[in-house]
Design an enzyme around this catalytic site. Structure first.
Site, mmCIF file in Angstrom:
data_model
loop_
_atom_site.group_PDB
_atom_site.id
_atom_site.type_symbol
_atom_site.label_atom_id
_atom_site.label_comp_id
_atom_site.label_asym_id
_atom_site.label_seq_id
_atom_site.Cartn_x
_atom_site.Cartn_y
_atom_site.Cartn_z
ATOM 1 N N ARG A 158 11.480 -0.682 10.946
ATOM 2 C CA ARG A 158 10.455 -0.241 11.887
ATOM 3 C C ARG A 158 10.426 -1.146 13.116
ATOM 4 O O ARG A 158 10.635 -2.353 12.997
ATOM 5 C CB ARG A 158 9.078 -0.275 11.206
ATOM 6 C CG ARG A 158 8.746 1.025 10.500
ATOM 7 C CD ARG A 158 7.534 0.918 9.621
ATOM 8 N NE ARG A 158 6.389 0.227 10.238
ATOM 9 C CZ ARG A 158 5.208 0.125 9.658
ATOM 10 N NH1 ARG A 158 5.007 0.668 8.460
ATOM 11 N NH2 ARG A 158 4.224 -0.513 10.248
ATOM 12 N N ARG B 250 -9.538 0.295 9.199
ATOM 13 C CA ARG B 250 -9.033 -1.033 9.563
ATOM 14 C C ARG B 250 -10.079 -1.860 10.282
ATOM 15 O O ARG B 250 -9.809 -3.010 10.630
ATOM 16 C CB ARG B 250 -7.819 -0.880 10.464
ATOM 17 C CG ARG B 250 -6.504 -0.885 9.688
ATOM 18 C CD ARG B 250 -5.384 -0.652 10.679
ATOM 19 N NE ARG B 250 -4.153 -1.304 10.382
ATOM 20 C CZ ARG B 250 -3.160 -0.761 9.679
ATOM 21 N NH1 ARG B 250 -3.299 0.410 9.121
ATOM 22 N NH2 ARG B 250 -2.038 -1.406 9.518
ATOM 23 N N LYS C 10 0.821 -1.213 0.000
ATOM 24 C CA LYS C 10 0.000 0.000 0.000
ATOM 25 C C LYS C 10 0.854 1.263 0.000
ATOM 26 O O LYS C 10 0.590 2.199 -0.749
ATOM 27 C CB LYS C 10 -0.930 0.022 1.229
ATOM 28 C CG LYS C 10 -1.873 -1.166 1.315
ATOM 29 C CD LYS C 10 -2.790 -1.076 2.538
ATOM 30 C CE LYS C 10 -2.068 -1.060 3.861
ATOM 31 N NZ LYS C 10 -1.333 -2.315 4.165
ATOM 32 N N ARG D 92 0.024 -8.637 13.735
ATOM 33 C CA ARG D 92 -0.649 -7.670 12.852
ATOM 34 C C ARG D 92 -1.474 -8.371 11.783
ATOM 35 O O ARG D 92 -2.554 -7.902 11.405
ATOM 36 C CB ARG D 92 0.385 -6.735 12.203
ATOM 37 C CG ARG D 92 0.853 -5.636 13.168
ATOM 38 C CD ARG D 92 2.229 -5.106 12.839
ATOM 39 N NE ARG D 92 2.316 -4.498 11.535
ATOM 40 C CZ ARG D 92 3.455 -4.358 10.850
ATOM 41 N NH1 ARG D 92 4.600 -4.787 11.366
ATOM 42 N NH2 ARG D 92 3.443 -3.784 9.682
ATOM 43 N N ARG E 131 11.546 -5.218 5.136
ATOM 44 C CA ARG E 131 11.272 -3.815 4.794
ATOM 45 C C ARG E 131 12.278 -2.888 5.482
ATOM 46 O O ARG E 131 12.601 -3.063 6.651
ATOM 47 C CB ARG E 131 9.854 -3.435 5.222
ATOM 48 C CG ARG E 131 9.573 -1.940 5.088
ATOM 49 C CD ARG E 131 8.098 -1.620 5.069
ATOM 50 N NE ARG E 131 7.397 -1.982 6.282
ATOM 51 C CZ ARG E 131 6.067 -1.901 6.416
ATOM 52 N NH1 ARG E 131 5.314 -1.490 5.408
ATOM 53 N NH2 ARG E 131 5.495 -2.249 7.549
#
Ligand code: ADP
Ligand code: ADP
Ligand code: ZN
Length: 215
Positions: A159, A92, A16, A170, A126
């Site tokens: 992160r 969400r 996204k 998550r 990431r």
């Protein structure tokens, strides 16, 4: 003419953020992302809200959702200021989706489909630029020089919530809370599905086509 109002949906790691940057550049719209907004306000005092924890950071590090009250307010303010937007990371859950209905009109909803087995590797690999927020992946989208942003020379870091344990939580939170949101938009007939497992450029070509033909 104002830019299109785009909602982008998908699991954590579906791409996204990566595609939202493309959309913002190409269509000249604002990238509104609740994740970035919350990371910039991680230690904001929310103790008056009678929630489980006193600061957003506690929810984020656990992989749980920050209370609706907090994110609804962020989104309301950001959308009111935007002349066209791509909304990323919100809604969400169904209660956020209902709130969104009341504050804006969407032109298109794009869903990036990626198999669950792909997501953990995408998120643990990431890396994000501290300076400009650009997104990389150690294997799938590496920078020219390790640890350095191609765009601005900033440091690339991981992160806090991109650890395997938090990533798995998550994904569970996504399945329980966010998949019903996707079904809802699908039932309303507003959803365009894009195969998010293609290369980033191929995904972008499909996303751009979808927005150009629908919005
Ligand atoms: P999200 O915002 O949905 O969590 P990101 O855009 O941050 O997802 O992408 C998650 C990770 O996967 C990043 O490291 C990114 O570079 C990488 N990525 C994004 N799109 C693709 C793709 N099409 N194929 C492989 N990796 C991708
Ligand atoms: P991802 O890249 O996995 O899609 P985000 O950056 O969108 O992650 O979100 C990171 C964290 O911020 C979430 O795990 C959650 O704690 C919080 N968060 C972001 N958006 C929302 C939202 N709309 N509602 C509640 N919490 C949110
Ligand atoms: Zn950078």
């Amino acid at each position: 003419m104002s830019g299109p109002n785009v909602l982008i949906l998908g699991a954590p790691g579906a791409g996204k953020g990566t595609q939202s940057s493309n959309i913002a550049d190409e269509f000249g719209v604002e990238h509104v992302t609740t994740g970035d907004a919350l990371r910039a306000n991680k230690d904001m005092d929310i103790s008056h809200m009678d929630a489980e924890y006193d600061i957003p950071r506690a929810y984020m590090d656990a992989g749980e959702l920050v209370p609706d009250e907090v994110v609804n307010e962020i989104v309301k303010t950001a959308l009111a200021e935007a002349d066209g937007y791509v909304l990323d990371g919100y809604p969400r859950n169904l209660s956020q989706a209902k709130y969104l209905d009341g504050i804006t009109d969407l032109d298109i909803v794009v869903y990036l489909g990626v198999d669950k087995n792909e997501l953990v590797g995408r998120l643990t690999g990431r890396r994000v630029c501290d300076e400009c927020g650009a997104n990389y992946h150690v294997e799938f989208n590496p920078p020219e020089e390790e640890g350095v942003c191609d765009e601005c020379g900033g440091d690339l870091t991981q992160r806090d919530d991109d650890t395997e344990e938090t990533v798995r939580e998550r994904i569970t939170v996504y399945e329980e809370n966010t998949e019903p949101v996707i079904e809802r938009y699908e039932e309303e007939g507003d959803l365009v599905r894009v195969d998010g497992e293609q290369t980033p450029d191929e995904v972008w070509a499909d996303v751009r086509d979808a927005i150009e033909s629908e919005a």
